[in-house]
Design an enzyme around this catalytic site. Structure first.
Site, PDB file in Angstrom:
ATOM      1  N   ASP A  17     -21.369  10.152  -6.771  1.00 50.44           N
ATOM      2  CA  ASP A  17     -22.234   9.919  -5.614  1.00 50.44           C
ATOM      3  C   ASP A  17     -22.674  11.254  -4.998  1.00 50.44           C
ATOM      4  OD1 ASP A  17     -23.657   8.282  -3.905  1.00 50.44           O
ATOM      5  OD2 ASP A  17     -22.008   8.020  -2.492  1.00 50.44           O
TER       6      ASP A  17
ATOM      7  N   VAL B 162       0.732   4.502  -2.588  1.00 43.61           N
ATOM      8  CA  VAL B 162       0.452   5.895  -2.213  1.00 43.61           C
ATOM      9  C   VAL B 162       1.720   6.714  -2.067  1.00 43.61           C
ATOM     10  CG1 VAL B 162      -1.680   5.213  -1.059  1.00 43.61           C
ATOM     11  CG2 VAL B 162       0.413   5.387   0.279  1.00 43.61           C
ATOM     12  N   SER B 163       2.832   6.213  -2.604  1.00 43.31           N
ATOM     13  CA  SER B 163       4.108   6.906  -2.421  1.00 43.31           C
ATOM     14  C   SER B 163       4.084   8.330  -2.959  1.00 43.31           C
ATOM     15  CB  SER B 163       5.230   6.109  -3.093  1.00 43.31           C
ATOM     16  OG  SER B 163       4.960   5.958  -4.481  1.00 43.31           O
TER      17      SER B 163
ATOM     18  N   LEU C  86       0.829  -1.206   0.000  1.00 40.61           N
ATOM     19  CA  LEU C  86       0.000   0.000   0.000  1.00 40.61           C
ATOM     20  C   LEU C  86       0.860   1.251   0.000  1.00 40.61           C
ATOM     21  CD1 LEU C  86      -2.793   1.165  -0.008  1.00 40.61           C
ATOM     22  CD2 LEU C  86      -2.800   1.110   2.468  1.00 40.61           C
TER      23      LEU C  86
END
Length: 623
Positions: A455, A319-320, A315
């Protein structure tokens, strides 16, 4: 002479037969440097799902993230049809991929309609239409076609940062092809080393089926279309773990820390195991069964720790790019801030209120699926969007936490449908509508590729201390539009018809949902009632008839609370008109958010009530 006449007639018949056959084959596809002509009436659906056969290439396109960004799709949308098990693994040069396209028949001028997937691309230094078409998009389009769909851009004078649209050649199955079980047409660039039989073998189809669609005059670097019932399974190389990346010093520290913690944990478990084993020798046979159970639990914990560390490193790699932009919180820090994620700190769903060093935050608890949301949030920065402050990764319970600014006054839904003590006045509602419209205009028009929220609803609109609106919850958002999805998500009562029936993802689905929010602001009613009736279904009739009849119908339909104050009926009718336009069943006939912002700002109440600093706080009326 008599015997020769039938022979002549037979020869003439064969000549015309061959002529018509050649004519048919030549008309199967009209190759052109500007694109492939089409007719909407020929296809069963428009737009349709199509795929492009793409090869990973050095130096810029050896990972799914960069290729997904190029085509405005997600990595999973490429990895699944391409038979790739790990979307984060590096790719090999020339590794084959299937990239999904939303293909449609588009009019480019009064006399020409061509079939393509319209992709936006931000011009970088050194880019030309020719280089991007041949290198980045690997001849899936041509520079002539790019010039055709970008009539306002000068190919020899492209400004860095400007958005150009690249028409990726594709085709939708005709009605006849659909009847013959053709599900997709795959766009394939014919290589100099190819021949039709090898291409047919690669896709598991007959050579004549390719000829029927494309003709028999295919040249190298032409885009041809392969009719398939289903995508063939691509043979992918075995993934070999890559050495640690030196992309950033911080990422290296985090990876090193994860490995160090893993080793420390292992040694700790080993030490505890030795102690237990020693205790067992003293006790001899007493408690043997209990010791076995303890050792089994330790073994399970060791496996769990190893798996957790693998997930954390994976992970962190995803997200680095966000590490330098956002604060990385510690899990203990968040637990302390929320009383161990206690119910007394729960705001709604899985969102908690937390106090960290005197600052109040909203902390959203998620499973390990925050990468796409983080990827989108790092692109946006606008006053009418809830701001992301940081995130936290907890490998022990496989959760990720997104830490947002805390918006004091809760959701618009609670003010409209749950708060019985205070009611929103018309000016406040008008300000909220304008704020949401401005936020949507930003993500639709000022992000590249465009972001679709997917949304928009009153519970995802939060109100700050000045009762100004901010759009929240980008968990379903998609970067890139005009795509097709089979996975329909959203909230009943707000979902656009074309998305519900065909899975079409576009900015116009946000426009539809915004129209429903406008109806809620106008009527005070929920988007869907207890009987399952949607609010928008009956709204269209309120604007039928003469001006006097419209005004009377609107007065009967809108929230009676609005008439407890002085408000302009003209302003209310204007907003109702905007709402009805947003709800048009044909997405192409709905207004853009630019048009909506302009229409809402024409209201006198809104125009004259904005203070000099743009942060007016409209009043809330107590009942």
């Amino acid at each position: 002479m008599r015997s020769s006449k039938p022979k002549c007639l037979f020869s003439l018949f064969l000549f015309f037969l061959c002529f018509h056959l050649l004519l048919h084959l030549s008309q199967a596809q009209e190759p052109s440097t500007e694109g492939y002509t089409c007719s909407i009436n020929e296809t069963t659906t428009n737009p349709c799902q199509a795929y492009a056969y793409y090869r990973a290439s050095a130096p810029n396109f050896l990972d799914l993230a960069s290729i997904a960004d190029l085509f405005s799709v997600s990595r999973l949308m490429i990895s699944k049809p391409s038979n790739i098990s790990s979307p984060t693994s590096p790719l090999n040069p020339d590794q084959p991929l299937f990239v999904p396209l939303s293909c449609s028949c588009n009019s480019v001028n009064a006399s020409m309609t061509i079939s393509y997937a319209n992709l936006s691309y931000t011009i970088n230094e050194g880019d030309t239409f020719y280089l991007v078409s041949t290198n980045s998009f690997q001849n899936l389009t041509t520079y002539q076609s790019v010039e055709l769909v970008n009539p306002t851009l000068v190919a020899t004078d492209l400004a860095i940062g400007v958005t150009a649209y690249f028409p990726i050649f594709c085709k939708c199955p005709t009605k006849t092809q659909t009847q013959n079980n053709v599900s997709y047409l795959v766009s394939y660039v014919f290589q100099p080393s190819d021949n039709l039989s090898t291409v047919a073998s690669r896709f598991g189809v007959q050579t004549n089926s390719i000829v029927e669609v494309n003709g028999n005059n295919t040249q190298p670097f032409d885009t041809i279309f392969i009719p398939v019932t289903q995508l063939p399974e691509l043979s992918q190389p075995t993934v070999v773990p890559s050495p640690p990346s030196n992309k950033t010093e911080r990422k290296g520290v985090i990876t090193g820390l994860a490995v160090g913690l893993g080793i420390t944990g292992f040694l700790l478990i080993l030490a505890v195991g030795v102690l237990i084993f020693g205790g067992g020798l003293v006790k001899k046979r007493r408690g043997t069964r209990g010791d076995e159970e303890k050792n089994q639990n330790l073994y399970k914990n060791e496996k769990g720790d190893k798996r957790a560390k693998e997930m954390e490193v994976s992970l962190m790699a995803d997200v680095s790019d966000c590490l330098d932009k956002y604060r990385v919180f510690g899990i203990e820090e968040l637990r302390e801030a929320t009383n161990g994620f206690g119910e007394n700190c729960l705001i709604e769903g899985s969102v908690y209120k937390g106090n960290i060093n005197g600052e109040v935050y909203a902390i959203k608890k998620m499973k390990w699926n925050a990468c796409e949301e983080l990827k989108i949030l790092q692109k946006v920065n606008h006053g009418n969007l809830v701001k992301l402050e940081g995130f936290c990764i907890d490998p022990e319970d496989a959760n990720c936490y997104l830490v947002y600014e805390y918006v004091e006054n809760g959701s618009l839904y609670s003010w409209l449908h749950e708060n019985s003590n205070e009611k929103l006045g018309w000016k406040t509602r008008l300000h909220i509508a304008a704020d949401v419209a401005n936020g949507l205009q930003y993500i639709h028009e000022h992000t590249r590729p465009r972001v679709v929220h997917k949304d928009i609803k009153s519970s995802n609109i939060l109100l700050d201390s000045n009762m100004r609106a901010k759009i929240a919850n980008f968990g379903l958002a998609k970067s890139g539009c005009n795509a097709i999805t089979m996975h329909i998500v959203g909230t009943q009562g707000y979902i656009a018809p074309e998305y519900l029936t065909d899975g079409v993802v576009s900015t116009k689905m946000d426009v539809f949902s915004f129209g429903v929010v406008l109806l809620e602001l106008l009527s005070g009613k929920e988007a869907i009632d207890e009987a399952g009736n949607v609010l928008w279904a009956s709204a269209g009739r309120i604007l039928e008839g003469s001006e006097e009849q419209k005004a009377e119908k609107v007065k009967q339909w809108v929230d009676k609370e609005l008439f407890l104050e002085s408000c302009s009926m003209e302003s209310i009718v204007n907003v109702a008109t905007v709402a009805i336009a947003c709800l048009h069943k044909d997405p192409s006939k709905r207004p853009s958010m630019v048009d909506i912002v302009y229409a809402l700002c024409k209201s006198d109440e809104l125009f004259f009530d904005i203070s000099d600093d743009g942060s007016s706080a409209p009043p809330v009326r107590a009942r």
